[in-house]
Every structure is written in structure tokens, then in C-alpha cells.
Design an enzyme around this catalytic site. Structure first.
Site, short mmCIF file in Angstrom:
data_model
loop_
_atom_site.label_atom_id
_atom_site.label_comp_id
_atom_site.label_asym_id
_atom_site.label_seq_id
_atom_site.Cartn_x
_atom_site.Cartn_y
_atom_site.Cartn_z
CG ASP A 152 12.03 -7.11 8.67
OD1 ASP A 152 12.64 -8.10 8.23
OD2 ASP A 152 10.78 -7.02 8.67
N GLY B 142 7.40 1.86 6.37
CA GLY B 142 7.01 1.88 4.94
C GLY B 142 7.16 3.28 4.36
CE1 TYR C 181 -5.29 -3.60 -0.17
CE2 TYR C 181 -3.25 -3.82 1.05
CZ TYR C 181 -4.26 -3.03 0.53
OH TYR C 181 -4.23 -1.67 0.71
CE LYS D 169 -3.53 -2.84 4.55
NZ LYS D 169 -2.60 -2.12 5.45
N GLY E 146 7.41 4.10 0.54
CA GLY E 146 6.29 3.68 -0.32
C GLY E 146 5.49 4.84 -0.85
CD GLN E 147 0.35 5.36 -4.40
OE1 GLN E 147 -0.17 4.36 -3.92
NE2 GLN E 147 -0.20 6.05 -5.38
CG ASP F 275 10.63 1.23 3.30
OD1 ASP F 275 9.71 1.90 2.80
OD2 ASP F 275 10.77 0.00 3.09
C1 VAH Z 1 -4.29 -1.63 -4.12
N1 VAH Z 1 -3.73 0.75 -4.10
O1 VAH Z 1 -4.66 -1.46 -5.28
C2 VAH Z 1 -4.12 -0.37 -3.25
C3 VAH Z 1 -5.39 0.01 -2.56
C4 VAH Z 1 -7.87 0.07 -2.65
C5 VAH Z 1 -6.63 -0.15 -3.41
O2 VAH Z 1 -5.54 -0.63 -1.34
O3 VAH Z 1 -4.06 -2.71 -3.65
#
Ligand code: VAH
Length: 317
Positions: free
Chosen positions: A52, A10, A142, A146, A13-14, A34
Site C-alpha cells: 500500500d 500499481g 487528478y 499530477k 493496472g493498465q 499492488d
Molecule cells: C485518464 N487515461 O483518462 C487517463 C489519462 C490523459 C488521460 O491520464 O484519466
């Protein structure tokens, strides 16, 4: 310069794009990977491999070919995109991590970094000064991925002795690579819109207080965690980490100090309910005690630095 070979997934990414540049200041061999090709300084500053994370064999071949000793696994689908593509988010966030964990235990990799998030907390979590250990009922794919990822990391440490380390990031603010698909992205986009159009339409309510951090602090904290002596690490799920909390109205006021004719309107969308499920502030005392974490930027310093750097970037375009 340190000689351990590091692989970052990644990397475009940011977080990845800035973490790779910071690691390359300390380590001779930092391989960026990436699905999409790197550009600019990330491309010019070192090795890139198209990987990948869903293809374990490709990952394993790369680790063995380069003799990778440390991995930073940043490839993931963020909160807002994840709610629109739950199957994709679950597959990339979970199967990708499992592949990384298994490749680590089947190879020369000695240390793995896993990025978690304040998104592991949910509606019944205490919202102010959210503790390291508390109720966690995430209600986004998400956040669920996590939370599950944190449990897998702790299991691989306990059962297989893998030195895996992790941080629950707050919202991250940066200018080098725009965020993608997050609920806290407003705090990045607002700067670019303020400088380009002197106005911004915010997708969260003006009083939505969220924990945030400036990217230089996040990158430094990540590397400090990974460099800390293993015996100092008492949390193998994921460390709460925070810089400072603010709401959109407070950020807008800080921007107006630098850009007086900046205006903002608020049009909350589906991301409001995601933000409402997250903490307003996080207790990161475990990180402070275990490995000396200390943020350096506050809201004012971050705002000034963001505006100065975006203006400088726009002058070179
Ligand atoms: C999001 N920037 O907004 C991420 C982050 C806690 C926020 O995990 O999904």
C-alpha cells in the site's frame, strides 16, 4: 540481463501490467506490487509483493529487503474516478508519491519514474500542439495532483539530487488489462464491445479530439526515458509525449474497416467536460530531442493490432 532490482507499484493496472512484462525481458529482478493480487502472465512471470503506497514503512522495508535500485510509481486514481472520490484521489496520488520520493532519498534507490498526464493541462492551455512549457490550469483533482506531483519531482531533483523522471501520457490504449476510471477509457472499451456486440455507446461526443498512444509505444518510451543518460534529461517536471490524436468518430470508422457491421451511438456523460479541458494534440519535441522519442504506431496500425490480439485472447478463453 541487467541486474538492477526494480520495484513497480500499481503493477496490476493498465500501464503497470504491461510495463512489468517488458522490464522482465531486460532485468532479472522486477518486483511487481499492488494492493490487488496479480493474475495470468503477470503472476507467473516473477515476484509480487502486496504494497500500500500510503504505508511508507512497508514501502521502505520492501526497498531495503530487496535492495531496490529503480522504482516505477504507477499507483494512482485516474481522472473520472478522481472526480467522484476527490479526497481518495488526492490522498493516494499525493501522499503515495511523497512516500515514494522520501523512500528513494532515504535508501539505495537511484532512479524513480513518475507517470504524469496530459490532464495537467486545462481550459486555458493552448489546445493544438500543446507546448512543453505553457499555461497549466487543470480542473480535475487528478490533473491537479499530477501537476503538483510534477512540481514535487522537480523539487526533489533540484534540492535532493534525486534522479526522478516523468512522462505526461496521453490517453493509452491496450488490450491486456482494461483501463480503470479514466476519461479516455472509451478508446479501450470500444474494441471489446465491437468484437462482442458489434455496437458501442460512447460517453464522449463524436468529435472529441484527444491525444492518444498505443501501449507498446508508451511502455517502450517509458523504458527509453529511464535508460537515457542523465545528462540528456533537461525536463525534470514531466515530458510531453504523444502518439496520434483522434476523435471517437475517427476511431469508429477505423474499426468499421475491420468489422463492417459495427455501429456506434454517442451519449456524452460527466466525462465530456473533463475531455473538453484537455489538449487536442501535444508537442513532444523535447522528448524527441533529448532522448530520441519516436512513436511506431498510428491509428490504423493500432486498430488492427488491438482487434487481432483481442480475437486471439478470446479464442483461448
Ligand atoms: C485518464 N487515461 O483518462 C487517463 C489519462 C490523459 C488521460 O491520464 O484519466
Amino acid at each position: 540481463m541487467k541486474s538492477d532490482t526494480i520495484l513497480v507499484t500499481g503493477a496490476c493496472g493498465q500501464i503497470g501490467s504491461e510495463l512489468v512484462l517488458a522490464l522482465r525481458k531486460q532485468y532479472k529482478n522486477v518486483i511487481a506490487s499492488d494492493l490487488k493480487e496479480p493474475t495470468g502472465e503477470l503472476k507467473e512471470s516473477g515476484e509480487f509483493v502486496r504494497l500500500d503506497v500510503l504505508h511508507k514503512n512497508g514501502l521502505s522495508e520492501c526497498v531495503h529487503q530487496y535492495g531496490v535500485k529503480q522504482m516505477y510509481h504507477l499507483a494512482a486514481i485516474l481522472s473520472a474516478t478522481g472526480e467522484q472520490n476527490p479526497e481518495l484521489a488526492w490522498r493516494i496520488n499525493m501522499k503515495g508519491l511523497r512516500n515514494m520520493l522520501d523512500v528513494c532519498t532515504e535508501s539505495s534507490v537511484q532512479k524513480l519514474f513518475f507517470p504524469s498526464s496530459m490532464a495537467v493541462f486545462g481550459p486555458h492551455t493552448p489546445k493544438v500542439n500543446t507546448p512543453q512549457y505553457t499555461v497549466m490550469d487543470p480542473n480535475t483533482i487528478y490533473g491537479i495532483s499530477k501537476q503538483a506531483g510534477e512540481r514535487w519531482c522537480d523539487w526533489y531533483f533540484q534540492k535532493k539530487g534525486l534522479d526522478v523522471r516523468s512522462i505526461r501520457y496521453p490517453g493509452l490504449i491496450s488490450y491486456k488489462t482494461k483501463a480503470g476510471g479514466g476519461t479516455t477509457d472509451y478508446a479501450v472499451d470500444i474494441f471489446f464491445e465491437a468484437l462482442e456486440k458489434k455496437k458501442y455507446t460512447c460517453f464522449l461526443k463524436e468529435d472529441t479530439l484527444l491525444p492518444m498512444m498505443y501501449m507498446p509505444d508508451a511502455v517502450r518510451g517509458t523504458i527509453e526515458l529511464m535508460e537515457a543518460p542523465a545528462e540528456k534529461i533537461t525536463v525534470r517536471s514531466s515530458y510531453n509525449l504523444s502518439g496520434f490524436s483522434f476523435a471517437p468518430a475517427e476511431l469508429a470508422a477505423e474499426i468499421k474497416k475491420q468489422i463492417p457491421d459495427f455501429t456506434i451511438i454517442y451519449q456524452p456523460d460527466f466525462r465530456q467536460s473533463i475531455a473538453d479541458s484537455w489538449p487536442k494534440s501535444m508537442d513532444d519535441s523535447y522528448a524527441k530531442t533529448d532522448w530520441g522519442w519516436k512513436p511506431e504506431f498510428d491509428l490504423s496500425a493500432m486498430t488492427k493490432d488491438m482487434i487481432a490480439n483481442i480475437e486471439a485472447m478470446q479464442e483461448t478463453v
